[in-house]
Design an enzyme around this catalytic site. Sequence first.
Site, PDB file in Angstrom:
ATOM      1  N   HIS A 376       0.812  -1.208   0.000  1.00  0.00           N
ATOM      2  CA  HIS A 376       0.000   0.000   0.000  1.00  0.00           C
ATOM      3  C   HIS A 376       0.849   1.264   0.000  1.00  0.00           C
ATOM      4  O   HIS A 376       0.500   2.263  -0.619  1.00  0.00           O
ATOM      5  CB  HIS A 376      -0.957  -0.047   1.187  1.00  0.00           C
ATOM      6  CG  HIS A 376      -1.966  -1.136   1.015  1.00  0.00           C
ATOM      7  ND1 HIS A 376      -2.768  -1.595   2.021  1.00  0.00           N
ATOM      8  CD2 HIS A 376      -2.278  -1.865  -0.081  1.00  0.00           C
ATOM      9  CE1 HIS A 376      -3.546  -2.546   1.543  1.00  0.00           C
ATOM     10  NE2 HIS A 376      -3.256  -2.734   0.283  1.00  0.00           N
ATOM     11  N   CYS A 689       1.796 -10.246 -22.809  1.00  0.00           N
ATOM     12  CA  CYS A 689       1.648  -9.172 -21.826  1.00  0.00           C
ATOM     13  C   CYS A 689       2.409  -9.430 -20.524  1.00  0.00           C
ATOM     14  O   CYS A 689       2.097  -8.843 -19.500  1.00  0.00           O
ATOM     15  CB  CYS A 689       0.169  -8.916 -21.550  1.00  0.00           C
ATOM     16  SG  CYS A 689      -0.719 -10.385 -21.029  1.00  0.00           S
TER      17      CYS A 689
END
Length: 762
Positions: A376, A689
């Site tokens: 975070h 990807c």
Amino acid sequence: MQKKGGDTRIAPSEPALRIIMRRLREIMAEPSDGQSRLDKIVRQIAGLMVAEVSSIYLKRQDGSLELFATEGLNPGAVHNTLLKRGEGLVGRCAELAVPINEPDAQNHPAFSYRPETGEEIFHSFLAVPVLRGGEVLGVLTIQNKTQKEYSDEDVEVLQTTAMVLAEHLVTGAVAAANTSAQFSRAIGHVVRGQPLSEGLALGHAVLHDARVVVTEVEAKDPDAEARRLETAIAELQASIDEMLEQGDLSASGEHRDVLEAYRMFAHDRGWLRRMKEAIGRGMTAEAAVERVQNDNRSRMPRQADAYWRERLKDLDALSDRLLRVLSGSPRAHASIASLPHDAVLVARSMGPADLLDYDRSRLRGLVLEDSGRQSHVAIVARALGIPAIGDARGVMERVDQGNPIIVDAETGEVHIRPSSGVIAAYGDKARFRARRQRKYRALRDRPAVTRDGQRIELHINAGLEMDVPHLAQSGADGIGLFRTELQFMVSATLPRLEQQTQMYRAILQEAAGKPVVFRTLDVGGDKALPYLRQPVEENPALGWRAIRLSLDRPGLLRTQVRALLRAAAGQPLRLMLPMVTTVGEVDMAHALIDREVQLMDRRGVAGPAEVQVGVMIEVPSLLYELDALLPRVDFASVGSNDLMQYLFAADRNNTRVAGRYDALSASPLRALAAIAHAAKRHSRPLGLCGEMAGRPLEAMALIGLGFRSISMAPASIGPVKSMVLSLDVGKLERWLETTLRTAEGSLRGRLKVFAEEQGVEI
Ligand code: PEP
Ligand code: MG
């Protein structure tokens, strides 16, 4: 607390804990040397816990554990028994930082027999880590002859004793093994980590020491302690509320979700209750916070469940914050005035709110010992544009306050006390970087066409709403992979249909007509959602995840598909299925999607102009079923991160093995070539990807194998485009085809030589 079978001790835990605390205090107060104190401590523990053995092992500089004191084992073993890092049950306790409770230790596969200790007669074994500030200083054990599992109360008493012991170890009141050897501070160091947020920073280190030393464990007045805790909690909650109101963070975005979740934690009733219960058992408010924090840390799973690890880290950072509120200095750093104008924060770990405590105009960079890309604090650092490196092991031990420091978030290197030569080189690098960025910016609107006229599509990978503006900034052709699960992972509750629809709509709007490939939920395994019940699995990477989970719990997928269909009303929708292993899974997913489209039609709800369904090729089983797979789908994209992990049987999250095999080896290149040929045969658009698409040399090889569309991190678009513009594909294809026929091992060196000879910018 519940008693487990086999416990013979009758005395309740509370008196035992109190007595041990009192004795420890007395031992520390007596004039004595460190070794005698440790000897007395183990004697007391053995006596009070009715254990035949009690021992203390302390960690040495090299990570090994030395037997420092024992009651019950052969005294001659003290300072002679050494356990290597991770060796035996004691080593395992230190490595995992969790208690180990074994009724029959002798027969445990990890048991390491040391004849000099005389421990062969003891069966039951309980070890707890001696933890301080998340660091393991040693291990405290007890042993008995009879086979029994120690009770929860025993574990609790020993853990609390270890907590007090840890405080005395760091204050030097008892002997400590790991304080002897000193690092040479004079010379510079380079610590390698993982780039979390792009950029380069030169500045001075500011150590973020969130820790408050807890010295008083036993409460004199429990009611007063409970009141202190309540006041501190209220103050903590108010300070976080205030922080969230700050102007530049008030806009919506992923960082906002992260901070909201953080705020929710400060109100978590379970956390508050557990701290109050600890006070009820006679601890001070500070000791109660630390006790619950230690429990949380030991629950922090080491490999699995990245989401929960992140949440537990938030809780850990909140506990540090609460300890600081209790100590009367809520902020981790000294006054703003003492913060240098070019501060580089260095921390073991940090909560997102801690970063916001600092004056951002003075923050140049951030270095963290144990936080990864999805942490975070990393998300907030990216939102603020602060260059950051995580997973920088050992950095805290090597850096002092005020040291000159360089953060290279391109290579992941942290230079501590760099020489003047290194500083000068980085000064040049910073200038070069600025020039290069200008060059990439100038390429932004130029299509990626090779020298021999082949158009290569360059897309970006995204997963958070705040990533989407990178599409316009980088000049990419579209979003080749939108990892929808990230939104689910940073939300505290399951995003509802309406919420999902709004988010997907916002993404399509921001993409302004450029194509976006939405990958359906790739959760499960180590990407757990707190609101989704999931079994604990031994091998999460091979477990119940992605399409497997979606097909077994179709409600989740159905809602997501419905939201995507609504969001893409009137325009094309591209859906991509993750972790497909068999064509049967594609058929089932297709059926679910078709049902949703029909339902929309029947209800008269506006749907997409066209729905394209693609698959990710990331499980090797598909390599041998391409002719059945490709006709069933509209497009395919190789997930090379997973495909490599499964081809090489090397866990992509395990740093010991992740970098061991080269994706540019003959074997995976042949697999990729086979996929490219099959896609051509079936006229299906093919992309890739995974991370390799973003590295110019790897991207060059992919184009040489036939890939014409690749998707990467936005920062890679510039470097990869400049490679494409300087490439002659025809030459490369011919060279690669011939070379691959007979090549063995890695082709990296030969590809580099090819690029140099042909003037390809890599
Ligand atoms: C991959 O596996 O290459 C991929 C792109 O998916 P993820 O990294 O999200 O597993
Ligand atoms: Mg994958």
